[in-house]
Write a protein that holds these residues in place. Structure first.
Motif, PDB file in Angstrom:
ATOM      1  N   LEU A 150       0.977  -1.083  -0.420  1.00  0.00           N
ATOM      2  CA  LEU A 150      -0.242   0.032   0.231  1.00  0.00           C
ATOM      3  C   LEU A 150       0.799   1.271   0.348  1.00  0.00           C
ATOM      4  CD1 LEU A 150      -3.078  -0.923   2.434  1.00  0.00           C
ATOM      5  CD2 LEU A 150      -2.710  -2.008   0.032  1.00  0.00           C
ATOM      6  N   GLN A 151       2.065   1.460   0.212  1.00  0.00           N
ATOM      7  CA  GLN A 151       3.137   2.437   0.267  1.00  0.00           C
ATOM      8  C   GLN A 151       3.712   1.907  -1.018  1.00  0.00           C
ATOM      9  OE1 GLN A 151       3.831   5.497   2.017  1.00  0.00           O
ATOM     10  NE2 GLN A 151       2.040   5.211   2.093  1.00  0.00           N
ATOM     11  N   SER A 152       3.048   1.466  -1.832  1.00  0.00           N
ATOM     12  CA  SER A 152       4.423   1.047  -3.556  1.00  0.00           C
ATOM     13  C   SER A 152       3.850   2.472  -3.998  1.00  0.00           C
ATOM     14  CB  SER A 152       4.229  -0.056  -4.443  1.00  0.00           C
ATOM     15  OG  SER A 152       2.727  -0.068  -4.606  1.00  0.00           O
ATOM     16  N   SER A 153       4.575   3.254  -4.294  1.00  0.00           N
ATOM     17  CA  SER A 153       3.936   4.322  -5.307  1.00  0.00           C
ATOM     18  C   SER A 153       3.102   3.670  -6.263  1.00  0.00           C
ATOM     19  CB  SER A 153       5.727   4.844  -6.427  1.00  0.00           C
ATOM     20  OG  SER A 153       6.131   3.792  -7.242  1.00  0.00           O
ATOM     21  N   ASP A 154       3.165   2.630  -7.472  1.00  0.00           N
ATOM     22  CA  ASP A 154       1.807   2.623  -7.981  1.00  0.00           C
ATOM     23  C   ASP A 154       0.730   1.828  -7.630  1.00  0.00           C
ATOM     24  OD1 ASP A 154       3.540   2.646 -10.591  1.00  0.00           O
ATOM     25  OD2 ASP A 154       4.490  -0.087  -9.961  1.00  0.00           O
ATOM     26  N   TRP A 155       0.783   1.545  -5.763  1.00  0.00           N
ATOM     27  CA  TRP A 155      -0.727   1.547  -5.519  1.00  0.00           C
ATOM     28  C   TRP A 155      -1.674   3.309  -5.683  1.00  0.00           C
ATOM     29  CZ3 TRP A 155      -3.462  -2.963  -3.890  1.00  0.00           C
ATOM     30  CH2 TRP A 155      -4.589  -2.623  -3.677  1.00  0.00           C
ATOM     31  N   ALA A 156      -0.803   4.157  -6.149  1.00  0.00           N
ATOM     32  CA  ALA A 156      -1.826   5.369  -6.699  1.00  0.00           C
ATOM     33  C   ALA A 156      -2.299   5.145  -7.726  1.00  0.00           C
ATOM     34  CB  ALA A 156      -0.876   6.085  -5.940  1.00  0.00           C
ATOM     35  N   GLN A 157      -1.919   4.863  -8.685  1.00  0.00           N
ATOM     36  CA  GLN A 157      -1.985   4.253  -9.064  1.00  0.00           C
ATOM     37  C   GLN A 157      -3.541   3.183  -9.645  1.00  0.00           C
ATOM     38  OE1 GLN A 157       2.009   3.924 -11.923  1.00  0.00           O
ATOM     39  NE2 GLN A 157      -0.108   4.074 -13.494  1.00  0.00           N
ATOM     40  N   VAL A 158      -3.324   2.257  -9.012  1.00  0.00           N
ATOM     41  CA  VAL A 158      -4.302   1.453  -9.062  1.00  0.00           C
ATOM     42  C   VAL A 158      -5.907   2.218  -8.301  1.00  0.00           C
ATOM     43  CG1 VAL A 158      -5.574  -0.650  -7.704  1.00  0.00           C
ATOM     44  CG2 VAL A 158      -3.027  -0.435  -8.338  1.00  0.00           C
ATOM     45  N   LYS A 159      -5.746   3.697  -7.305  1.00  0.00           N
ATOM     46  CA  LYS A 159      -6.724   3.820  -6.470  1.00  0.00           C
ATOM     47  C   LYS A 159      -6.791   5.249  -7.157  1.00  0.00           C
ATOM     48  CE  LYS A 159      -7.222   1.099  -3.077  1.00  0.00           C
ATOM     49  NZ  LYS A 159      -8.470  -0.013  -3.663  1.00  0.00           N
ATOM     50  N   ASP A 160      -7.011   5.856  -7.856  1.00  0.00           N
ATOM     51  CA  ASP A 160      -7.101   6.223  -9.139  1.00  0.00           C
ATOM     52  C   ASP A 160      -8.208   7.122  -8.835  1.00  0.00           C
ATOM     53  OD1 ASP A 160      -8.535   4.798 -10.726  1.00  0.00           O
ATOM     54  OD2 ASP A 160      -7.565   4.654 -12.275  1.00  0.00           O
ATOM     55  N   ASN A 161      -9.037   6.557  -8.095  1.00  0.00           N
ATOM     56  CA  ASN A 161     -10.368   7.975  -8.079  1.00  0.00           C
ATOM     57  C   ASN A 161      -9.912   8.613  -6.681  1.00  0.00           C
ATOM     58  OD1 ASN A 161     -10.447   5.260  -6.515  1.00  0.00           O
ATOM     59  ND2 ASN A 161     -11.757   5.875  -5.574  1.00  0.00           N
ATOM     60  N   TRP A 162      -8.656   8.281  -6.423  1.00  0.00           N
ATOM     61  CA  TRP A 162      -8.220   9.463  -5.162  1.00  0.00           C
ATOM     62  C   TRP A 162      -6.882  10.294  -5.906  1.00  0.00           C
ATOM     63  CZ3 TRP A 162      -7.858   9.431   0.552  1.00  0.00           C
ATOM     64  CH2 TRP A 162      -9.586   8.664   0.737  1.00  0.00           C
ATOM     65  N   GLY A 163      -6.464  11.668  -5.215  1.00  0.00           N
ATOM     66  CA  GLY A 163      -5.305  12.180  -5.834  1.00  0.00           C
ATOM     67  C   GLY A 163      -4.251  11.890  -5.399  1.00  0.00           C
ATOM     68  N   SER A 164      -3.595  11.809  -5.658  1.00  0.00           N
ATOM     69  CA  SER A 164      -1.643  10.870  -4.802  1.00  0.00           C
ATOM     70  C   SER A 164      -0.558  12.226  -4.767  1.00  0.00           C
ATOM     71  CB  SER A 164      -1.728  10.041  -5.813  1.00  0.00           C
ATOM     72  OG  SER A 164      -1.027   9.984  -6.912  1.00  0.00           O
ATOM     73  N   GLU A 165       0.670  12.231  -4.123  1.00  0.00           N
ATOM     74  CA  GLU A 165       1.610  12.671  -4.163  1.00  0.00           C
ATOM     75  C   GLU A 165       2.869  11.807  -3.715  1.00  0.00           C
ATOM     76  OE1 GLU A 165       4.106  14.212  -4.665  1.00  0.00           O
ATOM     77  OE2 GLU A 165       2.439  16.086  -5.476  1.00  0.00           O
ATOM     78  N   ARG A 166       3.696  11.553  -3.827  1.00  0.00           N
ATOM     79  CA  ARG A 166       4.764  11.517  -3.198  1.00  0.00           C
ATOM     80  C   ARG A 166       5.794  12.809  -2.019  1.00  0.00           C
ATOM     81  NH1 ARG A 166       4.777   8.514  -7.489  1.00  0.00           N
ATOM     82  NH2 ARG A 166       6.265   9.776  -8.254  1.00  0.00           N
ATOM     83  N   LEU A 167       5.553  12.209  -1.092  1.00  0.00           N
ATOM     84  CA  LEU A 167       6.777  12.909   0.082  1.00  0.00           C
ATOM     85  C   LEU A 167       7.884  12.607   0.351  1.00  0.00           C
ATOM     86  CD1 LEU A 167       3.391  14.458   0.056  1.00  0.00           C
ATOM     87  CD2 LEU A 167       4.214  15.354   2.013  1.00  0.00           C
ATOM     88  N   GLY A 168       8.413  12.999   0.646  1.00  0.00           N
ATOM     89  CA  GLY A 168      10.710  12.755   0.718  1.00  0.00           C
ATOM     90  C   GLY A 168      10.320  13.500   1.994  1.00  0.00           C
ATOM     91  N   ALA A 225       6.419   9.198   2.092  1.00  0.00           N
ATOM     92  CA  ALA A 225       5.197   8.610   2.106  1.00  0.00           C
ATOM     93  C   ALA A 225       4.215   8.714   1.039  1.00  0.00           C
ATOM     94  CB  ALA A 225       4.412   9.604   3.475  1.00  0.00           C
ATOM     95  N   SER A 226       3.933   7.857   0.553  1.00  0.00           N
ATOM     96  CA  SER A 226       2.886   7.995  -0.741  1.00  0.00           C
ATOM     97  C   SER A 226       1.838   8.215  -0.032  1.00  0.00           C
ATOM     98  CB  SER A 226       2.789   6.793  -1.169  1.00  0.00           C
ATOM     99  OG  SER A 226       1.761   6.252  -2.553  1.00  0.00           O
ATOM    100  N   VAL A 227       0.898   9.263  -0.417  1.00  0.00           N
ATOM    101  CA  VAL A 227      -0.611  10.133   0.597  1.00  0.00           C
ATOM    102  C   VAL A 227      -1.612  10.265  -0.658  1.00  0.00           C
ATOM    103  CG1 VAL A 227      -1.506  11.996   0.893  1.00  0.00           C
ATOM    104  CG2 VAL A 227       1.640  11.836   1.024  1.00  0.00           C
ATOM    105  N   LEU A 228      -1.978   9.592  -0.525  1.00  0.00           N
ATOM    106  CA  LEU A 228      -3.847   9.450  -1.342  1.00  0.00           C
ATOM    107  C   LEU A 228      -4.709  11.167  -0.950  1.00  0.00           C
ATOM    108  CD1 LEU A 228      -4.600   5.909  -0.645  1.00  0.00           C
ATOM    109  CD2 LEU A 228      -3.356   6.710  -2.943  1.00  0.00           C
ATOM    110  N   ILE A 229      -5.410  10.916  -1.490  1.00  0.00           N
ATOM    111  CA  ILE A 229      -5.882  13.170  -1.355  1.00  0.00           C
ATOM    112  C   ILE A 229      -7.731  12.447  -1.672  1.00  0.00           C
ATOM    113  CG2 ILE A 229      -5.913  15.118  -2.224  1.00  0.00           C
ATOM    114  CD1 ILE A 229      -3.175  14.576  -3.182  1.00  0.00           C
ATOM    115  N   ARG A 230      -8.151  12.493  -0.913  1.00  0.00           N
ATOM    116  CA  ARG A 230      -9.634  12.317  -1.752  1.00  0.00           C
ATOM    117  C   ARG A 230     -10.406  13.613  -1.480  1.00  0.00           C
ATOM    118  NH1 ARG A 230     -13.948   7.720   0.846  1.00  0.00           N
ATOM    119  NH2 ARG A 230     -12.922   7.169  -1.837  1.00  0.00           N
TER     120      ARG A 230
END
Length: 404
Positions: free
Chosen positions: A26-44, A55-60
């Motif tokens: 769930l912290q893989s960067s590709d998981w955000a592609q799977v959950k494409d009904n959310w926005g997303s961002e990667r924070l270092g 952190a791979s962050v999902l944005i609703r």
């Protein structure tokens, strides 16, 4: 001073997560592609230009341009370092303000307990210290929830740690059902994108039987495409006409041996007559099936995804007409075997209720899993004014969804 940067590369984020002790799909960067009904961002998060948290962050999106942020099984960092935890929580809050977030939810991959079903164990002292660090940093803990429905990710999961000859650790009845599946001609193999429709069909049958909504063919195809060779689609098939013919040949052989056996060979006669009755039962069962299913068909399947050296078994389905074929007892061992061969250290069978008395737990217990209890969910309030109302609305909506 800690600094954070948005939009870090997939490679930098994924390699950091894989190198940690908190590796999770769930912290893989590709998981955000799977959950494409959310926005997303990667924070270092950096100290002296060294990545110390990610952190791979999902944005609703919410009403009026507001948002809710979610960091599934993250952020990934050293939670034993109170200063780092404090600075990362503060940085997440600062980022949340740029997204007009009302609050941020996260559920780090930190384990309170690990045990076999029936065992007693104490909570991990290190994890309790990490919990205290989070609370001191301003993260609000939702507590030791018990039910799957109380959190976004299950707080309890059944996890199988792979090893050579794993099946030797299974209960006796599991081994017996594995043999029953074999006797009925269940064959298990790894499929590809071309098999997704058949898999989606058996998942749809499971949805109908259990009254739950899982996913459709397009979703499974997207997952297979995104994760490529790291997506494992295991299928259980039967060729009913072929197996029926094999039973008929076995019966002919048994009848031949019976005709050649003397009356005084009582033990042999008893054994052969038992075989005759058993095979005849199978023949009757299969003759009924062959009329409806004259070709080889898929009767069950499991879709799993690997990330680093761990695996999540995400979706499973079965044609209930074939429940006495026990295809799961052919499928699950095959998943574990392939995972071990590919260097995967554990395969997570998914969530269970914290009471450990639900149907999911009883089924998963057949494969001798380790029950893992996570620390649970946290909230970071971003809008002091609106957070109480937003959290109340969130919790109320969750209860309403769970009651339907």
């Amino acid at each position: 001073m800690l600094t954070y940067k948005t939009g870090i590369s997939k490679t930098e984020h994924d390699e950091f997560v894989k190198a940690s002790h908190q590796t999770n799909l769930l912290q893989s960067s590709d998981w955000a592609q799977v959950k494409d009904n959310w926005g997303s961002e990667r924070l270092g998060f950096y100290q002296d230009d060294v990545l110390v948290a990610s952190a791979s962050v999902l944005i609703r999106p919410l009403l009026l341009g507001m948002t809710m942020l979610y960091v599934p099984r993250g952020p990934v960092m050293d939670y034993s370092n109170p200063d780092l935890v404090k600075e990362v929580i503060a940085a997440l809050k600062a980022y949340g303000k740029t997204k007009r977030a009302l609050f941020i939810k996260f559920d780090p991959a930190l384990l309170l307990k690990q045990y076999k079903i029936g065992q007693e164990t104490e909570e991990n002292e290190e994890t309790l210290t990490q919990l205290a660090n989070l609370q001191k940093a301003g993260a609000r803990w939702t507590g030791r929830t018990k039910e799957i429905a109380e959190s976004i990710q299950p707080r309890f999961q059944a996890n199988v740690y792979t090893e050579a000859e794993l099946t030797k650790s299974f209960p006796k009845h599991t081994k017996r059902l594995m043999k029953d599946a074999q006797k009925r001609g269940v064959e298990t193999s790894r499929g590809d994108v071309a098999d997704v429709k058949a898999f989606a069909d058996v998942v749809a049958l499971t949805e109908s039987r259990k009254g739950v909504a899982l996913r459709n063919e397009a979703y499974f195809k997207k997952m297979m495409t995104i994760y490529g060779d790291d997506a494992y689609l295991h299928l259980a098939k039967v060729n009913l006409p072929k197996r029926l013919q094999e039973y008929k040949e076995q019966l002919a052989q048994v009848e031949k041996e019976l005709s050649e056996t003397e009356e005084h060979q009582k033990k042999r006669l008893t054994k052969l007559r038992q075989q005759e009755a058993s095979i005849s039962k199978y023949i009757k069962e299969f003759e009924d099936f062959v009329e409806k299913y004259p070709d080889e068909l898929i009767i069950a399947g499991i879709l799993s995804v690997r990330f680093g050296n761990v695996m999540e078994m995400l979706y499973a389905g079965m044609n209930d007409e074939f429940k006495k074929f026990y295809p799961q007892y052919s499928l699950y061992p095959k998943v574990f075997e392939d995972a071990y061969q590919d260097g995967i250290v554990w395969a997570n069978m998914g969530g269970v209720e914290g009471s450990l008395d639900d149907g999911l737990t009883k089924f998963k217990a057949n494969f001798n899993p380790t029950i893992e209890e996570f620390i649970g969910e946290f909230n970071i309030p971003v809008s002091k004014l609106l957070y109480p109302l937003a959290n109340y609305a969130y919790e109320t909506g969750k209860k309403m969804r769970n009651n339907h």
